[in-house]
Design an enzyme around this catalytic site. Structure first.
Site, PDB file in Angstrom:
ATOM      1  N   HIS A  41     -51.877  48.520  31.403  1.00  0.00           N
ATOM      2  CA  HIS A  41     -52.516  49.833  31.440  1.00  0.00           C
ATOM      3  C   HIS A  41     -52.477  50.372  32.864  1.00  0.00           C
ATOM      4  O   HIS A  41     -52.130  51.529  33.110  1.00  0.00           O
ATOM      5  CB  HIS A  41     -53.989  49.748  31.018  1.00  0.00           C
ATOM      6  CG  HIS A  41     -54.198  49.378  29.587  1.00  0.00           C
ATOM      7  ND1 HIS A  41     -55.468  49.198  29.067  1.00  0.00           N
ATOM      8  CD2 HIS A  41     -53.341  49.169  28.568  1.00  0.00           C
ATOM      9  CE1 HIS A  41     -55.373  48.874  27.789  1.00  0.00           C
ATOM     10  NE2 HIS A  41     -54.097  48.855  27.469  1.00  0.00           N
ATOM     11  N   SER A  94     -49.520  49.940  25.690  1.00  0.00           N
ATOM     12  CA  SER A  94     -50.587  50.437  26.556  1.00  0.00           C
ATOM     13  C   SER A  94     -50.083  50.954  27.891  1.00  0.00           C
ATOM     14  O   SER A  94     -50.587  51.955  28.410  1.00  0.00           O
ATOM     15  CB  SER A  94     -51.624  49.346  26.779  1.00  0.00           C
ATOM     16  OG  SER A  94     -52.143  48.889  25.548  1.00  0.00           O
TER      17      SER A  94
END
Length: 211
Positions: free
Chosen positions: A165, A114
């Site tokens: 992220h 991610s």
């Protein structure tokens, strides 16, 4: 529009091979996922290897599909080598942020590409603001990805590295500016919008906690 180059194919192949190995071999997955206790024991490789493991097939598919959509813009504008550097630095940057957030939680574990994918998303949007993903503007997808990450951090019950992220997006944004600072002048509104989204979510994390 979504042509795959050899470097992207290699990256996706590496994720598929290592992730499927992890699906089938729990000891392999445990050895290479991001884990605070393991890192504190000196297993620094986890910062890197965890980015090629995934929680399940859906997690893997979503990350690789997203990479497929956004990698083309980065490769086209910056080339294979810089694409790979952004991918890997975003991976490491995302996991380093996770380490800073969770360094006192010795049982904390996470995995997934991610962070790396977020870096490519933000790089791609910055380089090509007009890109669309099935008629959805790329910047909407990117900001939505960060919002999803923020709420994922609040849950922390799926073993996915949601704070990675955010760290990956920051790394991708900064590296893209380093490689092509002209986008500040040519894509000013996009650059300001992405930076504002990053700052707002960072403030939210600081004032509401990362869990």
């Amino acid at each position: 529009m979504y042509n795959l180059d050899i470097v992207t194919i290699v990256v996706i192949a590496a994720n598929l091979i290592i992730s499927f190995k992890g699906f089938q071999d729990y000891s392999f997955r445990s050895k290479y996922l991001f884990n605070i206790a393991g890192i504190e024991r000196g297993e620094q490789w986890r910062f890197f290897t965890s980015g090629f493991l995934h929680a399940d097939q859906r997690h893997l598919f979503f990350n690789m599909l997203t990479l497929f959509f956004f990698s083309g813009a980065v490769v086209r504008e910056l080339g294979d080598i810089k694409f790979l550097i952004i991918y890997l630095v975003s991976l490491l940057g995302g996991n380093f942020l996770s380490y800073l957030f969770h360094k006192d939680e010795y049982h904390y574990s996470a995995l997934g590409a991610s962070g790396a994918v977020s870096g490519i998303i933000y790089s791609g949007i910055l380089l090509d603001p007009g890109m669309t993903i099935y008629f959805v503007p790329g910047y909407v997808f990117g900001i939505g990805y960060l919002i999803y990450s923020f709420y994922g951090m609040k849950k922390l019950n799926d073993n996915i590295g949601h704070d990675a992220h955010f760290g990956g997006a920051v790394a991708g944004f900064i590296l893209t500016l380093i490689y092509n600072f002209d986008v500040v002048y040519t894509n000013t509104v996009t650059a300001i919008g992405l930076l504002a989204a990053i700052i707002v979510l960072f403030i939210l994390m600081r004032f509401t906690g990362n869990r």
